[in-house]
Design a protein around this motif. Sequence first.
Motif, PDB file in Angstrom:
ATOM      1  N   LYS A  79       0.839  -1.208   0.000  1.00 19.74           N
ATOM      2  CA  LYS A  79       0.000   0.000   0.000  1.00 19.74           C
ATOM      3  C   LYS A  79       0.867   1.248   0.000  1.00 19.74           C
ATOM      4  CE  LYS A  79      -2.948   2.468   3.203  1.00 19.74           C
ATOM      5  NZ  LYS A  79      -3.542   2.407   4.516  1.00 19.74           N
ATOM      6  N   TRP A  80       1.836   1.302   0.909  1.00 21.08           N
ATOM      7  CA  TRP A  80       2.685   2.494   1.005  1.00 21.08           C
ATOM      8  C   TRP A  80       3.659   2.583  -0.148  1.00 21.08           C
ATOM      9  CZ3 TRP A  80       1.112   6.471   3.392  1.00 21.08           C
ATOM     10  CH2 TRP A  80       0.242   6.321   4.454  1.00 21.08           C
ATOM     11  N   GLY A  81       4.059   1.440  -0.682  1.00 20.13           N
ATOM     12  CA  GLY A  81       4.939   1.457  -1.849  1.00 20.13           C
ATOM     13  C   GLY A  81       4.255   2.107  -3.039  1.00 20.13           C
ATOM     14  N   ALA A  82       2.988   1.752  -3.256  1.00 14.52           N
ATOM     15  CA  ALA A  82       2.233   2.352  -4.358  1.00 14.52           C
ATOM     16  C   ALA A  82       2.014   3.841  -4.112  1.00 14.52           C
ATOM     17  CB  ALA A  82       0.893   1.639  -4.524  1.00 14.52           C
ATOM     18  N   THR A  83       1.681   4.198  -2.866  1.00 15.34           N
ATOM     19  CA  THR A  83       1.482   5.607  -2.531  1.00 15.34           C
ATOM     20  C   THR A  83       2.773   6.389  -2.716  1.00 15.34           C
ATOM     21  OG1 THR A  83      -0.223   5.011  -0.937  1.00 15.34           O
ATOM     22  CG2 THR A  83       0.741   7.191  -0.710  1.00 15.34           C
ATOM     23  N   THR A  84       3.864   5.815  -2.274  1.00 16.91           N
ATOM     24  CA  THR A  84       5.162   6.470  -2.418  1.00 16.91           C
ATOM     25  C   THR A  84       5.498   6.659  -3.891  1.00 16.91           C
ATOM     26  OG1 THR A  84       5.909   5.522  -0.332  1.00 16.91           O
ATOM     27  CG2 THR A  84       7.617   6.302  -1.835  1.00 16.91           C
ATOM     28  N   ALA A  85       5.216   5.660  -4.700  1.00 13.57           N
ATOM     29  CA  ALA A  85       5.496   5.770  -6.140  1.00 13.57           C
ATOM     30  C   ALA A  85       4.698   6.919  -6.758  1.00 13.57           C
ATOM     31  CB  ALA A  85       5.171   4.459  -6.839  1.00 13.57           C
ATOM     32  N   VAL A  86       3.447   7.054  -6.357  1.00 15.31           N
ATOM     33  CA  VAL A  86       2.622   8.154  -6.872  1.00 15.31           C
ATOM     34  C   VAL A  86       3.181   9.497  -6.418  1.00 15.31           C
ATOM     35  CG1 VAL A  86       0.339   9.235  -6.718  1.00 15.31           C
ATOM     36  CG2 VAL A  86       0.524   6.788  -7.105  1.00 15.31           C
ATOM     37  N   VAL A  87       3.541   9.595  -5.145  1.00 14.50           N
ATOM     38  CA  VAL A  87       4.081  10.852  -4.620  1.00 14.50           C
ATOM     39  C   VAL A  87       5.393  11.207  -5.313  1.00 14.50           C
ATOM     40  CG1 VAL A  87       5.057  11.953  -2.559  1.00 14.50           C
ATOM     41  CG2 VAL A  87       2.908  10.699  -2.396  1.00 14.50           C
ATOM     42  N   VAL A  88       6.269  10.229  -5.473  1.00 14.41           N
ATOM     43  CA  VAL A  88       7.550  10.485  -6.139  1.00 14.41           C
ATOM     44  C   VAL A  88       7.315  10.940  -7.575  1.00 14.41           C
ATOM     45  CG1 VAL A  88       9.638   9.340  -7.029  1.00 14.41           C
ATOM     46  CG2 VAL A  88       8.932   8.994  -4.665  1.00 14.41           C
ATOM     47  N   THR A  89       6.379  10.310  -8.259  1.00  9.81           N
ATOM     48  CA  THR A  89       6.059  10.701  -9.624  1.00  9.81           C
ATOM     49  C   THR A  89       5.542  12.136  -9.670  1.00  9.81           C
ATOM     50  OG1 THR A  89       5.552   8.418 -10.205  1.00  9.81           O
ATOM     51  CG2 THR A  89       4.655  10.125 -11.644  1.00  9.81           C
ATOM     52  N   LEU A  90       4.633  12.485  -8.746  1.00 13.24           N
ATOM     53  CA  LEU A  90       4.092  13.842  -8.727  1.00 13.24           C
ATOM     54  C   LEU A  90       5.160  14.878  -8.398  1.00 13.24           C
ATOM     55  CD1 LEU A  90       0.633  13.249  -7.012  1.00 13.24           C
ATOM     56  CD2 LEU A  90       1.090  13.750  -9.416  1.00 13.24           C
ATOM     57  N   VAL A  91       6.028  14.558  -7.440  1.00 19.43           N
ATOM     58  CA  VAL A  91       7.110  15.488  -7.090  1.00 19.43           C
ATOM     59  C   VAL A  91       8.059  15.660  -8.271  1.00 19.43           C
ATOM     60  CG1 VAL A  91       9.151  15.777  -5.619  1.00 19.43           C
ATOM     61  CG2 VAL A  91       6.958  15.156  -4.599  1.00 19.43           C
ATOM     62  N   SER A  92       8.381  14.567  -8.946  1.00 20.78           N
ATOM     63  CA  SER A  92       9.257  14.645 -10.117  1.00 20.78           C
ATOM     64  C   SER A  92       8.624  15.488 -11.215  1.00 20.78           C
ATOM     65  CB  SER A  92       9.551  13.247 -10.660  1.00 20.78           C
ATOM     66  OG  SER A  92      10.236  12.481  -9.714  1.00 20.78           O
ATOM     67  N   LEU A  93       7.339  15.283 -11.430  1.00 21.19           N
ATOM     68  CA  LEU A  93       6.625  16.066 -12.441  1.00 21.19           C
ATOM     69  C   LEU A  93       6.601  17.542 -12.067  1.00 21.19           C
ATOM     70  CD1 LEU A  93       4.958  16.099 -15.024  1.00 21.19           C
ATOM     71  CD2 LEU A  93       2.940  15.620 -13.646  1.00 21.19           C
ATOM     72  N   ALA A  94       6.320  17.837 -10.798  1.00 20.26           N
ATOM     73  CA  ALA A  94       6.299  19.234 -10.345  1.00 20.26           C
ATOM     74  C   ALA A  94       7.679  19.865 -10.484  1.00 20.26           C
ATOM     75  CB  ALA A  94       5.826  19.305  -8.891  1.00 20.26           C
ATOM     76  N   THR A  95       8.724  19.111 -10.161  1.00 20.16           N
ATOM     77  CA  THR A  95      10.085  19.624 -10.296  1.00 20.16           C
ATOM     78  C   THR A  95      10.403  19.916 -11.756  1.00 20.16           C
ATOM     79  OG1 THR A  95      10.774  18.366  -8.352  1.00 20.16           O
ATOM     80  CG2 THR A  95      12.518  19.099  -9.836  1.00 20.16           C
ATOM     81  N   ALA A  96       9.986  19.037 -12.641  1.00 21.65           N
ATOM     82  CA  ALA A  96      10.222  19.255 -14.078  1.00 21.65           C
ATOM     83  C   ALA A  96       9.479  20.492 -14.568  1.00 21.65           C
ATOM     84  CB  ALA A  96       9.787  18.022 -14.871  1.00 21.65           C
ATOM     85  N   VAL A  97       8.238  20.657 -14.126  1.00 22.84           N
ATOM     86  CA  VAL A  97       7.456  21.831 -14.536  1.00 22.84           C
ATOM     87  C   VAL A  97       8.115  23.108 -14.025  1.00 22.84           C
ATOM     88  CG1 VAL A  97       5.252  23.028 -14.194  1.00 22.84           C
ATOM     89  CG2 VAL A  97       5.280  20.606 -14.792  1.00 22.84           C
ATOM     90  N   VAL A  98       8.519  23.106 -12.751  1.00 26.30           N
ATOM     91  CA  VAL A  98       9.170  24.287 -12.182  1.00 26.30           C
ATOM     92  C   VAL A  98      10.483  24.570 -12.911  1.00 26.30           C
ATOM     93  CG1 VAL A  98      10.327  25.177 -10.111  1.00 26.30           C
ATOM     94  CG2 VAL A  98       8.059  24.147  -9.930  1.00 26.30           C
ATOM     95  N   SER A  99      11.244  23.517 -13.193  1.00 24.78           N
ATOM     96  CA  SER A  99      12.514  23.693 -13.905  1.00 24.78           C
ATOM     97  C   SER A  99      12.295  24.287 -15.285  1.00 24.78           C
ATOM     98  CB  SER A  99      13.243  22.358 -14.045  1.00 24.78           C
ATOM     99  OG  SER A  99      13.602  21.876 -12.792  1.00 24.78           O
TER     100      SER A  99
END
Length: 189
Positions: A79-99
Amino acid sequence: MAIATPCDVHWDTMAGTTRKRRCEACARDVYDLSAHSLEEANALLGNGDRPCIGFRRRHDGTVVANDCGRARPVDWLRKWGATTAVVVTLVSLATAVVSWCRPQLQRARMTQSRSDALELRSAVVRYLGLVRNARCATTEDLVRTGVVDPSIRTTDAWDLPFRVECNGEDIVVSSAGPDRVFGSDDDLR
């Protein structure tokens, strides 16, 4: 485990307790195994009768009893692995957008500040033509005399006041630029 002939009567339509209810459609008692302890469920199923039962299952197919306690570590990790994967993906996407957006924003600020500086330079030229013996004008002079409308920006895109310098016929309106320090390489004129 599949149920060969599941009942169509919903648990919430039956009268009774959270552990046992009466099904009027088949006139039998129905037991919620998930509301019983593991020992009680085994006793109910092991007495030779074939009771009607209801239960909840985990996503891995195991039946939940009321004394199961917390989810097994593997379930928790999944459960937490899937949640973590989603959070990491969203953070990576947000970082790319900000960059991507940061340089775009910086260019837009620089373009806007250059445009505002040119507009103020034109206002200084008008001011010098209107006011006799004027040496140069500050942005405050331009607003005070009405040469510049108060709604016109007299600060750059980083909210710092423009600097106005007059050297004879040469009029320079400058911005300190992104670093907000006059005299550096990023000053705008």
